[in-house]
Design an enzyme around this catalytic site. Structure first.
Site, PDB file in Angstrom:
ATOM      1  N   LYS A  54      10.953 -35.473  91.987  1.00  0.00           N
ATOM      2  CA  LYS A  54      11.045 -36.569  91.020  1.00  0.00           C
ATOM      3  C   LYS A  54      10.969 -36.001  89.610  1.00  0.00           C
ATOM      4  O   LYS A  54       9.940 -35.474  89.186  1.00  0.00           O
ATOM      5  CB  LYS A  54       9.930 -37.580  91.248  1.00  0.00           C
ATOM      6  CG  LYS A  54       9.988 -38.720  90.222  1.00  0.00           C
ATOM      7  CD  LYS A  54       9.136 -39.890  90.588  1.00  0.00           C
ATOM      8  CE  LYS A  54       9.276 -40.974  89.523  1.00  0.00           C
ATOM      9  NZ  LYS A  54       8.501 -42.150  89.812  1.00  0.00           N
ATOM     10  N   ARG A  96      11.831 -49.501  83.669  1.00  0.00           N
ATOM     11  CA  ARG A  96      10.535 -49.795  83.045  1.00  0.00           C
ATOM     12  C   ARG A  96      10.569 -51.155  82.343  1.00  0.00           C
ATOM     13  O   ARG A  96       9.554 -51.844  82.292  1.00  0.00           O
ATOM     14  CB  ARG A  96      10.148 -48.658  82.084  1.00  0.00           C
ATOM     15  CG  ARG A  96       9.822 -47.378  82.868  1.00  0.00           C
ATOM     16  CD  ARG A  96       9.494 -46.191  81.993  1.00  0.00           C
ATOM     17  NE  ARG A  96       9.396 -44.975  82.810  1.00  0.00           N
ATOM     18  CZ  ARG A  96       9.369 -43.740  82.320  1.00  0.00           C
ATOM     19  NH1 ARG A  96       9.413 -43.547  81.009  1.00  0.00           N
ATOM     20  NH2 ARG A  96       9.281 -42.704  83.124  1.00  0.00           N
ATOM     21  N   LYS A  99       5.932 -38.964  80.844  1.00  0.00           N
ATOM     22  CA  LYS A  99       5.358 -38.657  82.162  1.00  0.00           C
ATOM     23  C   LYS A  99       5.554 -37.189  82.520  1.00  0.00           C
ATOM     24  O   LYS A  99       5.509 -36.820  83.699  1.00  0.00           O
ATOM     25  CB  LYS A  99       5.980 -39.585  83.221  1.00  0.00           C
ATOM     26  CG  LYS A  99       5.708 -41.071  82.957  1.00  0.00           C
ATOM     27  CD  LYS A  99       6.075 -41.948  84.155  1.00  0.00           C
ATOM     28  CE  LYS A  99       5.692 -43.411  83.904  1.00  0.00           C
ATOM     29  NZ  LYS A  99       5.974 -44.285  85.059  1.00  0.00           N
ATOM     30  N   GLU A 141       8.860 -28.384  95.153  1.00  0.00           N
ATOM     31  CA  GLU A 141       8.172 -29.675  95.381  1.00  0.00           C
ATOM     32  C   GLU A 141       8.668 -30.332  96.668  1.00  0.00           C
ATOM     33  O   GLU A 141       7.879 -30.904  97.420  1.00  0.00           O
ATOM     34  CB  GLU A 141       8.425 -30.622  94.207  1.00  0.00           C
ATOM     35  CG  GLU A 141       7.611 -30.303  92.962  1.00  0.00           C
ATOM     36  CD  GLU A 141       6.226 -30.954  92.995  1.00  0.00           C
ATOM     37  OE1 GLU A 141       5.781 -31.382  94.081  1.00  0.00           O
ATOM     38  OE2 GLU A 141       5.591 -31.012  91.919  1.00  0.00           O
ATOM     39  N   LYS A 175      15.404 -37.538  92.819  1.00  0.00           N
ATOM     40  CA  LYS A 175      15.508 -38.651  91.872  1.00  0.00           C
ATOM     41  C   LYS A 175      15.428 -38.124  90.446  1.00  0.00           C
ATOM     42  O   LYS A 175      14.525 -37.338  90.166  1.00  0.00           O
ATOM     43  CB  LYS A 175      14.354 -39.608  92.137  1.00  0.00           C
ATOM     44  CG  LYS A 175      14.294 -40.787  91.211  1.00  0.00           C
ATOM     45  CD  LYS A 175      13.067 -41.595  91.496  1.00  0.00           C
ATOM     46  CE  LYS A 175      12.908 -42.638  90.414  1.00  0.00           C
ATOM     47  NZ  LYS A 175      11.616 -43.225  90.377  1.00  0.00           N
ATOM     48  N   SER A 203      17.978 -46.614  87.567  1.00  0.00           N
ATOM     49  CA  SER A 203      18.411 -47.720  86.716  1.00  0.00           C
ATOM     50  C   SER A 203      19.360 -47.287  85.603  1.00  0.00           C
ATOM     51  O   SER A 203      20.383 -47.931  85.363  1.00  0.00           O
ATOM     52  CB  SER A 203      17.180 -48.415  86.139  1.00  0.00           C
ATOM     53  OG  SER A 203      16.342 -47.469  85.484  1.00  0.00           O
ATOM     54  N   TYR A 220      21.180 -49.663  92.863  1.00  0.00           N
ATOM     55  CA  TYR A 220      21.309 -51.067  92.464  1.00  0.00           C
ATOM     56  C   TYR A 220      22.708 -51.587  92.738  1.00  0.00           C
ATOM     57  O   TYR A 220      22.946 -52.784  92.708  1.00  0.00           O
ATOM     58  CB  TYR A 220      20.932 -51.228  90.981  1.00  0.00           C
ATOM     59  CG  TYR A 220      19.525 -50.722  90.722  1.00  0.00           C
ATOM     60  CD1 TYR A 220      18.422 -51.537  90.977  1.00  0.00           C
ATOM     61  CD2 TYR A 220      19.290 -49.413  90.296  1.00  0.00           C
ATOM     62  CE1 TYR A 220      17.135 -51.068  90.799  1.00  0.00           C
ATOM     63  CE2 TYR A 220      18.006 -48.932  90.112  1.00  0.00           C
ATOM     64  CZ  TYR A 220      16.929 -49.761  90.369  1.00  0.00           C
ATOM     65  OH  TYR A 220      15.655 -49.293  90.202  1.00  0.00           O
TER      66      TYR A 220
HETATM   67  C1  PBG Z   1       7.434 -45.012  88.872  1.00  0.00           C
HETATM   68  C2  PBG Z   1       8.839 -45.286  89.225  1.00  0.00           C
HETATM   69  C3  PBG Z   1       9.908 -45.168  88.347  1.00  0.00           C
HETATM   70  C4  PBG Z   1      11.058 -45.505  89.040  1.00  0.00           C
HETATM   71  C5  PBG Z   1      10.681 -45.826  90.338  1.00  0.00           C
HETATM   72  N1  PBG Z   1       9.297 -45.678  90.445  1.00  0.00           N
HETATM   73  C6  PBG Z   1      10.012 -44.860  86.926  1.00  0.00           C
HETATM   74  C7  PBG Z   1       8.998 -44.144  86.189  1.00  0.00           C
HETATM   75  O1  PBG Z   1       8.654 -43.009  86.525  1.00  0.00           O
HETATM   76  O2  PBG Z   1       8.549 -44.731  85.224  1.00  0.00           O
HETATM   77  C8  PBG Z   1      12.405 -45.497  88.417  1.00  0.00           C
HETATM   78  C9  PBG Z   1      13.520 -46.092  89.131  1.00  0.00           C
HETATM   79  C10 PBG Z   1      14.701 -46.400  88.294  1.00  0.00           C
HETATM   80  O3  PBG Z   1      14.833 -46.013  87.136  1.00  0.00           O
HETATM   81  O4  PBG Z   1      15.572 -47.097  88.830  1.00  0.00           O
HETATM   82  N2  PBG Z   1       6.523 -45.053  89.866  1.00  0.00           N
END
Ligand code: PBG
Length: 340
Positions: free
Chosen positions: A204, A214, A230, A246, A261, A287, A326
């Site tokens: 991730k 978000r 983050k 990882e 991701k 997203s 999506y």
């Molecule tokens: C956080 C989380 C995120 C997404 C899924 N779970 C974003 C983040 O790290 O703030 C992002 C998914 C997306 O952008 O579609 N637990």
């Protein structure tokens, strides 16, 4: 053309592109509705829908509306969802206590979906960001500057147990804390949830492409800053070996599925991971990847249908077995057989 010109080449790859039928005979990868997982945003209340402005076509849904959506997804052959709660600000706290409520929005969603549609696979997100006032995936130390690892993992274990007892098929720890997967596996097994699988958010990356998400769950608003940093837990986007490290660590810790991701800008990670593991690989087209294509199409700069297809088939080509996207909701039978 000069009549003396002769190109003497025995190999002409274009022979395989001569007609639509020959093109499809030699097509290597296909989309299949059964490969898709639709991420969905859930809100409290009844009969409610809210548009997510930064994600055209995506809505937050109350549980009753989500059940209707599940029905239509199943009819289209899409049998997996990943619910994300958009939690009322009043329920958010610095310690994300609501995440452990067995009647949290997520747990109620899982329970109702599984009751009504047992055949729908439900992937429960295990992270604190929808429930914290600061929007981080974990707990903060007293200075408010450091995200605590082990303390967070303890809460994630409790959250995973809540989701498993609500009936989730997968728990998906998306808070990138060290040791999360083995701790969650152990907690699940100890409580008898040996059949609950773990979809690891294994590689991730810290990505700017999460920002529409978000908005959708309201985690950026809670932090009060447009860019939630983050980078102390998600992976540096400049690194490939670290992503593979990882992912393999997650396999060792007991993950059943490894996820990469975001997907589209990280195809190299998917392709490099493919020969290193025999586990299924999931890819999350996030997203921002979705919204970018919608925005360009709205401006008339890209063909929406073709861009959607190409973005998804590229993820398959790289080696992913399943795709969180999506777009899953807007795929038509045509999309699965398209060759361009
Ligand atoms: C956080 C989380 C995120 C997404 C899924 N779970 C974003 C983040 O790290 O703030 C992002 C998914 C997306 O952008 O579609 N637990």
């Amino acid at each position: 053309m000069n009549e003396n010109f002769k190109l003497d080449i025995p190999k002409r790859p274009r022979r395989l592109r001569k007609s639509a039928s020959i093109l499809s005979l030699s097509q290597e990868n296909f989309l299949n509705p059964a490969d898709f997982i639709l991420p969905v945003f859930v809100i409290d209340g009844r009969n409610r829908t809210q548009n997510v402005p930064s994600m055209p076509g995506v809505q937050r849904l109350s549980i009753d509306k989500l059940l209707r959506k599940c029905d239509s997804l199943l009819k289209k052959g899409i049998a997996a969802i990943a619910p994300f709660p958009s939690v009322d600000m009043r329920l958010k706290t610095p310690d994300a206590a609501e995440a452990l409520n067995e009647k949290s929005l997520t747990n109620r969603t899982i329970r109702e979906v599984k009751k009504r549609f047992p055949e729908m696979a439900v992937i429960a997100d295990i992270a604190l960001d929808p429930y914290t006032t600061h929007g981080h995936d974990g707990l903060l130390d007293e200075s408010g500057r450091e995200i605590l690892n082990d303390e967070t993992v303890e809460v994630l274990c409790g959250m995973a147990l809540g989701a498993a007892s609500a009936g989730a098929d997968f728990v998906a720890p998306s808070a990138a804390m060290d040791g999360r997967t083995s701790a969650i596996r152990e907690a699940l097994d100890e409580c008898g949830f040996t059949k609950t699988a773990i979809m690891g958010y294994s590689a991730k990356y810290a990505s700017c492409f999460y920002s529409p998400f978000r908005d959708a769950v309201g985690s950026s608003k809670s932090a009060g800053t447009p860019t939630l940093d983050k980078r102390s837990y998600q992976i540096n986007c400049a690194n490939s070996r670290e992503g593979l490290k990882e992912a393999l660590l997650d396999e060792d810790e007991g993950a059943d599925v490894l996820m990469v991701k975001p997907a589209g800008f990280y195809l190299d990670i998917i392709a490099s991971l493919r020969p290193l593991t025999n586990l299924p690989i999931a890819a999350y087209q996030v997203s921002g990847e979705y919204s970018m294509i919608c925005a360009a199409a709205k401006l008339g700069w890209l063909d929406f249908e073709k861009a959607k297809y190409e973005s998804l088939i590229s993820i398959k080509r790289a080696g992913a077995d399943m795709i969180l996207s999506y777009f899953a909701d807007s795929l038509e039978p045509n999309d699965y057989f398209r060759s361009q």
